[in-house]
Design a protein around this motif. Structure first.
Motif, PDB file in Angstrom:
ATOM      1  N   PRO A   5       0.635  -1.244   0.231  1.00  0.00           N
ATOM      2  CA  PRO A   5       0.073  -0.035   0.110  1.00  0.00           C
ATOM      3  C   PRO A   5       0.788   1.012   0.068  1.00  0.00           C
ATOM      4  CG  PRO A   5      -0.824  -1.617   1.431  1.00  0.00           C
ATOM      5  CD  PRO A   5       0.438  -2.179   0.956  1.00  0.00           C
ATOM      6  N   GLU A   6       0.443   2.278  -0.872  1.00  0.00           N
ATOM      7  CA  GLU A   6       1.211   3.533  -0.894  1.00  0.00           C
ATOM      8  C   GLU A   6       2.503   3.397  -1.385  1.00  0.00           C
ATOM      9  OE1 GLU A   6       0.315   6.758   1.716  1.00  0.00           O
ATOM     10  OE2 GLU A   6      -0.746   5.245   2.906  1.00  0.00           O
ATOM     11  N   HIS A   7       3.011   2.233  -2.121  1.00  0.00           N
ATOM     12  CA  HIS A   7       4.128   2.081  -2.501  1.00  0.00           C
ATOM     13  C   HIS A   7       5.281   2.087  -1.364  1.00  0.00           C
ATOM     14  CE1 HIS A   7       2.408   1.922  -6.608  1.00  0.00           C
ATOM     15  NE2 HIS A   7       1.754   2.853  -6.071  1.00  0.00           N
ATOM     16  N   PHE A   8       5.072   1.619  -0.243  1.00  0.00           N
ATOM     17  CA  PHE A   8       6.124   1.761   0.744  1.00  0.00           C
ATOM     18  C   PHE A   8       5.880   0.403   1.906  1.00  0.00           C
ATOM     19  CE2 PHE A   8       7.096   2.650   5.310  1.00  0.00           C
ATOM     20  CZ  PHE A   8       8.205   3.296   4.941  1.00  0.00           C
ATOM     21  N   ILE A   9       7.101  -0.029   2.098  1.00  0.00           N
ATOM     22  CA  ILE A   9       7.190  -1.092   3.015  1.00  0.00           C
ATOM     23  C   ILE A   9       8.449  -0.797   3.925  1.00  0.00           C
ATOM     24  CG2 ILE A   9       8.471  -2.781   1.621  1.00  0.00           C
ATOM     25  CD1 ILE A   9       5.867  -3.596   4.200  1.00  0.00           C
ATOM     26  N   LEU A  10       8.495  -0.986   5.047  1.00  0.00           N
ATOM     27  CA  LEU A  10       9.597  -0.909   6.016  1.00  0.00           C
ATOM     28  C   LEU A  10      10.609  -1.884   5.812  1.00  0.00           C
ATOM     29  CD1 LEU A  10      10.711   0.969   8.335  1.00  0.00           C
ATOM     30  CD2 LEU A  10       9.852  -0.722   9.819  1.00  0.00           C
ATOM     31  N   GLN A  11      11.889  -1.358   5.366  1.00  0.00           N
ATOM     32  CA  GLN A  11      13.011  -2.379   5.360  1.00  0.00           C
ATOM     33  C   GLN A  11      14.382  -1.866   5.563  1.00  0.00           C
ATOM     34  OE1 GLN A  11      13.558  -4.897   1.775  1.00  0.00           O
ATOM     35  NE2 GLN A  11      12.684  -3.276   0.638  1.00  0.00           N
ATOM     36  N   GLU A  12      15.408  -2.509   5.929  1.00  0.00           N
ATOM     37  CA  GLU A  12      16.527  -1.548   6.053  1.00  0.00           C
ATOM     38  C   GLU A  12      17.546  -1.535   4.797  1.00  0.00           C
ATOM     39  OE1 GLU A  12      19.013   0.845   7.563  1.00  0.00           O
ATOM     40  OE2 GLU A  12      17.781  -0.222   9.088  1.00  0.00           O
ATOM     41  N   TYR A  13      17.725  -0.266   4.584  1.00  0.00           N
ATOM     42  CA  TYR A  13      18.611  -0.369   3.341  1.00  0.00           C
ATOM     43  C   TYR A  13      20.183  -0.020   3.362  1.00  0.00           C
ATOM     44  CZ  TYR A  13      14.323  -0.211   0.789  1.00  0.00           C
ATOM     45  OH  TYR A  13      13.002  -0.262   0.468  1.00  0.00           O
ATOM     46  N   LEU A  14      20.534   0.223   4.759  1.00  0.00           N
ATOM     47  CA  LEU A  14      21.896   0.403   5.157  1.00  0.00           C
ATOM     48  C   LEU A  14      22.656  -0.790   5.810  1.00  0.00           C
ATOM     49  CD1 LEU A  14      21.680   3.826   6.996  1.00  0.00           C
ATOM     50  CD2 LEU A  14      22.830   3.482   4.828  1.00  0.00           C
ATOM     51  N   PRO A  15      23.816  -1.083   5.711  1.00  0.00           N
ATOM     52  CA  PRO A  15      24.390  -1.962   6.153  1.00  0.00           C
ATOM     53  C   PRO A  15      24.126  -2.114   7.773  1.00  0.00           C
ATOM     54  CG  PRO A  15      25.958  -0.906   4.945  1.00  0.00           C
ATOM     55  CD  PRO A  15      24.642  -0.151   5.132  1.00  0.00           C
TER      56      PRO A  15
END
Length: 424
Positions: free
Chosen positions: A379-389
């Protein structure tokens, strides 16, 4: 006019290529230009280098060495009509060497007029520029010229030049000058032969004739500071005025912005240089508070190159006022600097597996790309995930300024923070 009223750089202008100081990589024994001249060959050339290193003098001496007529022009006051007249007249002469100082200031139509003459062998072009010719010279014209880089004069070259001046120039010889300290002379010269000679000439004018006179660092500093406008019209004052111009944009003062721009234009500053500095200011001082500023500054840069002066002043003025009256933010400027600093310290951290590309079966088996969540599937083209090391989890590099445009862009950041709080 007596010789003493002729500027020292002109009095000491080299009369032969062997007298050129500091450019041995081009004119020394077995160097490229030396070999060409020895064979009687002179191609079209672009000289790229800082002011005061001999571009004009070398061009004249090259033409003399191959016994060709020499025509000297300045891009500041030569139009297409004048160029075509000179090219037309060249048909009655040996192929002339046409020297164009500050060729980077020629717009596209002016450079195109040169291109045809160079292609047909009507002229041998020698252009001089302080700007990178890859960016400022028409690629078609550039491809038909040899590009040679001239160097700033190093410490030894400046000392050699100054010693030659006090030993050979009649006015300086009468002052019996002994240079005891070179440091300040070298610092003020900044690799520029013209500056070095003008400064020693100024110092000599404060000395009495027919007595011993010493040049120390203290003497040099005193004379240079008292005569800075006469000594260096393009050095310190140049940087002071561009600094005032940029700070006026940053301070949202359109009147001061226009004033300092007018000072630069009246002083002969390259309009492309002004446009380039506005490009930087549009990103550094305005950024995402008004993204259109960078678009307008970019179009200004291209338009100034195409149009040239005097009409370019209108485009420059419009853009300068727009930047000065725009909302300001340096948030992205600070963010990229923080990111570069962090990247330098953590360059050994691996990319997390779920963010890696997996073009082969083996990579997939090793976990590349596994567990990556495709935001458009949510939804709303968003999902929580980690993008940094993992080692950098929680690091915040970008902090928005409190302006309408950047606050609107904080929505996803705020949502990310809320979801992170819910998971804890």
């Amino acid at each position: 006019m007596s010789d003493t009223h002729i500027p020292l750089p002109e009095r000491l202008r080299p009369r032969d290529l062997s007298e050129i100081i500091g450019q041995d990589h081009l004119l020394g024994q077995h160097a490229p230009l030396r070999q060409m001249i020895d064979q009687g060959h002179l191609p079209s050339i672009i000289f790229w280098g800082p002011p005061g290193v001999g571009k004009t003098t070398i061009a004249l001496l090259l033409a003399q060495a191959v016994d060709r007529p020499f025509v000297s022009l300045s891009a500041l006051n030569t139009g297409v009509k004048e160029l075509r007249e000179i090219i037309a007249e060249s048909g009655d002469l040996l192929t002339p060497v046409v020297f164009i100082d500050e060729i980077h200031r020629f717009n596209k139509s002016q450079q195109d007029a040169l291109l045809n003459a160079v292609e047909k062998g009507k002229i041998t072009l020698i252009g001089a520029t302080t700007e990178n010719p890859s960016f400022e010279v028409n690629s078609a014209l550039l491809s038909r010229c040899q590009v040679y880089t001239l160097n700033s004069l190093d410490q030894d070259a400046i000392q050699t030049l100054l010693n030659k001046a006090i030993q050979t120039d009649p006015f300086l010889k009468e002052r019996h000058i002994q240079i005891e300290e070179y440091d300040a002379l070298i610092q003020f010269a900044a690799g520029d032969a013209r500056k070095a000679l003008n400064l020693i000439d100024l110092i000599a004018s404060t000395f009495e004739a027919d007595q011993e006179n010493s040049v120390t660092n203290a003497v040099t500093v005193k004379v240079a500071q008292q005569n800075i406008a006469r000594y260096d019209k393009s050095g310190e004052q140049h940087y002071d005025i561009i600094s005032a111009f940029i700070k006026s944009i940053r301070g949202s003062d359109p009147d001061a912005t226009l004033y300092w721009m007018a000072r630069m234009l009246k002083g002969g500053e390259d309009p492309v240089f002004i446009a380039r500095r506005m490009l930087i200011a549009a990103s550094e001082d305005i950024g995402n508070s008004n993204p259109n500023a960078l678009l307008l500054a970019g179009e200004c840069f291209r338009s100034v190159q195409a149009v040239g002066m005097p009409e370019a002043r209108i485009i420059l003025g419009q853009t300068a006022v727009y930047l000065a009256t725009s909302p300001k933010s340096n948030s992205t400027y600070l963010a990229i600097n923080r990111a570069l600093e962090l990247a330098e310290k953590t360059a050994n951290l691996p990319v997390p597996l779920h963010l890696r590309n997996a073009p082969t079966k083996l990579m997939k088996q090793q976990g590349y790309g596994v567990d990556y969540l495709y935001p458009h599937n949510y939804p709303e083209h968003f999902i929580l995930q980690e993008y940094l090391p993992p080692e950098l989890k929680g690091v915040k590099l970008y902090e928005s300024a409190r302006n309408k445009r950047e606050v609107e862009g904080e929505r996803l950041q705020q949502r990310r923070w809320q979801q992170e709080q819910q998971q804890q």
